[in-house]
Design a protein around this motif. Structure first.
Motif, PDB file in Angstrom:
ATOM      1  N   HIS A 344       0.834  -1.212   0.000  1.00 54.84           N
ATOM      2  CA  HIS A 344       0.000   0.000   0.000  1.00 54.84           C
ATOM      3  C   HIS A 344       0.869   1.263   0.000  1.00 54.84           C
ATOM      4  CE1 HIS A 344      -3.815  -2.136   1.739  1.00 54.84           C
ATOM      5  NE2 HIS A 344      -3.529  -2.497   0.498  1.00 54.84           N
ATOM      6  N   GLU A 348       0.823   3.909  -3.017  1.00 56.57           N
ATOM      7  CA  GLU A 348       0.488   5.318  -2.771  1.00 56.57           C
ATOM      8  C   GLU A 348       1.556   6.224  -3.344  1.00 56.57           C
ATOM      9  OE1 GLU A 348      -0.318   8.583   0.783  1.00 56.57           O
ATOM     10  OE2 GLU A 348      -0.112   6.456   1.303  1.00 56.57           O
ATOM     11  N   PRO A 351       1.247   5.020  -8.055  1.00 55.25           N
ATOM     12  CA  PRO A 351       0.135   4.106  -8.368  1.00 55.25           C
ATOM     13  C   PRO A 351       0.165   3.552  -9.786  1.00 55.25           C
ATOM     14  CG  PRO A 351      -0.604   6.379  -8.461  1.00 55.25           C
ATOM     15  CD  PRO A 351       0.822   6.428  -8.017  1.00 55.25           C
ATOM     16  N   GLU A 404      -5.068  -2.632  -5.090  1.00 54.09           N
ATOM     17  CA  GLU A 404      -6.174  -1.693  -5.269  1.00 54.09           C
ATOM     18  C   GLU A 404      -6.764  -1.237  -3.939  1.00 54.09           C
ATOM     19  OE1 GLU A 404      -8.629  -3.975  -7.936  1.00 54.09           O
ATOM     20  OE2 GLU A 404      -8.024  -2.704  -9.618  1.00 54.09           O
ATOM     21  N   THR A 406      -5.249   0.175  -1.714  1.00 53.80           N
ATOM     22  CA  THR A 406      -4.623   1.459  -1.371  1.00 53.80           C
ATOM     23  C   THR A 406      -5.576   2.620  -1.597  1.00 53.80           C
ATOM     24  OG1 THR A 406      -2.546   0.503  -2.150  1.00 53.80           O
ATOM     25  CG2 THR A 406      -2.571   2.879  -1.745  1.00 53.80           C
ATOM     26  N   PHE A 407      -6.369   2.549  -2.661  1.00 52.58           N
ATOM     27  CA  PHE A 407      -7.189   3.691  -3.052  1.00 52.58           C
ATOM     28  C   PHE A 407      -8.367   3.909  -2.105  1.00 52.58           C
ATOM     29  CE2 PHE A 407      -5.533   1.846  -7.148  1.00 52.58           C
ATOM     30  CZ  PHE A 407      -4.433   2.680  -7.181  1.00 52.58           C
ATOM     31  N   ARG A 408      -8.711   2.893  -1.314  1.00 47.33           N
ATOM     32  CA  ARG A 408      -9.763   3.088  -0.316  1.00 47.33           C
ATOM     33  C   ARG A 408      -9.274   3.940   0.849  1.00 47.33           C
ATOM     34  NH1 ARG A 408     -10.859  -2.411  -1.700  1.00 47.33           N
ATOM     35  NH2 ARG A 408      -9.618  -3.172   0.053  1.00 47.33           N
ATOM     36  N   PRO A 413      -6.924  11.666  -3.450  1.00 49.57           N
ATOM     37  CA  PRO A 413      -5.449  11.687  -3.432  1.00 49.57           C
ATOM     38  C   PRO A 413      -4.828  13.032  -3.763  1.00 49.57           C
ATOM     39  CG  PRO A 413      -6.277  10.578  -5.394  1.00 49.57           C
ATOM     40  CD  PRO A 413      -7.463  10.820  -4.517  1.00 49.57           C
ATOM     41  N   TYR A 423      -0.934  13.508  -3.896  1.00 47.92           N
ATOM     42  CA  TYR A 423      -0.375  13.189  -5.205  1.00 47.92           C
ATOM     43  C   TYR A 423      -0.300  14.459  -6.049  1.00 47.92           C
ATOM     44  CZ  TYR A 423       0.588  10.531  -9.413  1.00 47.92           C
ATOM     45  OH  TYR A 423       1.183  10.025 -10.535  1.00 47.92           O
ATOM     46  N   TYR A 445      -3.420   9.272 -13.136  1.00 48.53           N
ATOM     47  CA  TYR A 445      -3.966   9.017 -11.800  1.00 48.53           C
ATOM     48  C   TYR A 445      -4.178  10.359 -11.097  1.00 48.53           C
ATOM     49  CZ  TYR A 445      -4.299   7.664  -6.918  1.00 48.53           C
ATOM     50  OH  TYR A 445      -4.732   7.513  -5.625  1.00 48.53           O
ATOM     51  N   PRO A 446      -5.313  10.520 -10.415  1.00 50.65           N
ATOM     52  CA  PRO A 446      -6.489   9.643 -10.474  1.00 50.65           C
ATOM     53  C   PRO A 446      -7.215   9.816 -11.791  1.00 50.65           C
ATOM     54  CG  PRO A 446      -6.956  11.566  -9.137  1.00 50.65           C
ATOM     55  CD  PRO A 446      -5.510  11.673  -9.512  1.00 50.65           C
TER      56      PRO A 446
END
Length: 515
Positions: A344, A348, A351, A404, A406-408, A413, A423, A445-446
């Motif tokens: 994770h 982060e 990504p 995936e 990580t995005f939760r 971001p 980010y 991303y995102p």
């Protein structure tokens, strides 16, 4: 200003079906042009032109306040020591030299000969030219004829002109930078490049020893010594990379270790990343951990190599026995939790990497420069390290099952990070300059959702085009429909006008209707 119901009906009766066809057709054309422009602008710059104009120009005129302005009194800190948001915004889009960059003649040019594609962008090569002028030239080059020729050669855009200038410099004397240029750009094999770098090493060591004894005699000699140091470090590092590419990995590791001991302050070359990759090739994981313990520090800048190598070592301890079904039943063990947290953390930071490691996206040759946390860094990392992940049994399976998640933890971001600062929003623009977008789709991303105005203009264009088609096919029916619609639309206005007529004196009403 006001009209009666009879005058409105007379106006509607004079409108022919051709008028409605022209009206709807023109509306469809205009909205279609707006849609095309909005889509092009979104694909190129990642934002809506109408929204950008509204926020940048119209909102200040209407008295709007930018709530997203940074607050210097509330800059948040995180577990990696990233506390100064203003400082981060300056450095987050800095482009770095790729520590594992390929050789132009022996690798990039061979790719061009085979595929007909140019793997390097003009922006990337221009940055390399600036690096070469910084590392390999100084103000006193005019005192040595060969160095004066090479100073012009590094500025030359034409590759053949650079190579010709290097040969001209070698006719005058053994010039280390001339050998470097020939090894990088003229040599068509790694063995040939290594031979030229060995010749450069002899000339470079001679110049280094000479300038070392004179460095304290003035600023001019100090600049010469600094340049000669950069040249020597560059040559030794590239020789180590040649050994690594030719399969002499243990020799390459020794050369890198010696170089890091001899010049510990020259961290700009990021030689430890070359060392990590070579140690992973030897499967010497204990030494990899020792290097990470030194460089994976709060006070030092991070990279995809540092973060993902740390995740690989944690995953290696549990990946061979990891099963998502068993983990869902009994829960994660401490070692598995540490591995998942390391993954994770790496995801982060960058990504874009997992899709290349999991081969969900095709790789291309890495550029000569990378943007940290960007797609260019992800390509450079995966290009060299995918084989190391495949060698560890179950590591890619663990990555596939957990990345995936990580995005939760970071639903927004661009506004707030978890272990790192938010980010950076500039990576897409910089990566489009560094990567050949002709045959590579830059990872974003995102993921940006389509702006409202693109959807709105698409709907408007489709609706008006359908009306134009129906009006052309069924003019009488659509004319009746349009008149009925307009009569319904103006019915409230007619009602208001009747009320006003009943209240106002007749003389005043006639004057208003004449206006």
């Amino acid at each position: 200003m006001f009209g009666t119901e009879s005058s409105l009906s007379m106006f509607l009766n004079t409108l022919t079906p051709k008028f409605y066809v022209a009206l709807t057709g023109t509306s469809s054309l205009i909205s279609g042009l707006i849609l095309i422009f909005e889509w092009w602008y979104f694909r190129k710059y990642g934002t809506s032109f109408i929204e950008q104009v509204s926020v940048s120009h119209l909102r200040p005129l209407l008295g709007g306040v930018d709530t997203a302005a940074p607050n210097n009194n509330n800059s948040s800190s995180n577990s990696n020591g990233e506390t100064d948001s203003s400082r981060q915004s300056v450095s987050e889009c800095k482009v770095w030299r790729n520590p594992l960059n390929l050789f132009r003649g022996a690798e990039y040019n061979r790719y061009t000969w085979v595929t007909g594609r140019e793997p390097l962008t003009y922006y990337d090569m221009n940055l390399s030219a600036q690096d070469h002028q910084t590392f390999f030239t100084c103000d006193s080059d005019h005192l040595r004829p060969a160095d004066a020729i090479m100073q012009k050669a590094w500025r030359e855009r034409n590759p053949q002109a650079r190579i010709s200038a290097a040969h001209e410099a070698l006719e005058l004397e053994d010039c280390a930078t001339a050998y470097i240029l020939l090894a990088e750009e003229e040599a068509t094999t790694i063995m040939e490049a290594e031979r030229l770098f060995k010749q450069a090493l002899k000339a470079g060591e001679l110049c280094y020893r000479r300038s070392q004894t004179l460095q304290h005699h003035g600023t001019q000699y100090e600049a010469q010594h600094r340049r000669d140091t950069n040249v020597l470090v560059y040559i030794k590092r590239r020789l180590a990379m040649c050994s690594r590419k030719l399969g002499r990995t243990r020799e390459a590791v020794k050369m890198m270790r010696d170089l890091m001991k001899e010049f510990p302050l020259l961290s700009m070359f990021n030689i430890h990343e070359n060392l990590l990759e070579s140690l992973l090739e030897l499967q010497n994981y204990a030494d990899v951990q020792a290097v990470l313990a030194k460089y994976d520090d709060i006070s030092l800048p991070k990279s995809a190599t540092i973060c993902y190598t740390a995740a690989l070592l944690k995953a290696r301890a549990v990946s061979d026995k990891f099963s998502p079904e068993a983990a869902s039943r009994r829960g994660l063990s401490t070692a598995e939790m540490n591995a998942v947290e390391a993954i994770h953390r790496a995801v982060e930071f960058n990504p874009h990497v997992p899709k290349y490691l999991l081969e969900m996206k095709s790789l291309i040759l890495p550029p000569e420069h990378i943007l940290k946390r960007g797609d260019s860094e992800a390509i450079a990392y995966a290009f060299f390290h995918l084989q190391h992940w495949k060698r560890v049994e179950g590591a890619l399976n663990l990555l596939h099952c957990t990345w995936e998640g990580t995005f939760r933890m970071i639903p927004y971001p661009l506004e707030k990070g978890h272990l790192f600062y938010p980010y950076p929003i500039c990576t897409e623009t910089a990566d489009r300059e560094l990567l050949p977008t002709v045959f590579h789709e830059v990872s974003v991303y995102p993921k940006k959702e389509l702006p409202f105005f693109i959807l709105f203009t698409a709907g408007l264009c489709s609706f008006t085009a359908m009306l134009a088609l129906l009006t052309h096919q069924f003019p009488e029916l659509m004319g009746v429909f349009a008149k009925a619609f307009l009569s319904t639309l103006f019915a409230p206005l007619n009602f208001i006008m009747e009320k006003v007529e009943s209240i106002l004196p007749s003389s005043l009403w006639h004057q208003l209707t004449r206006i």
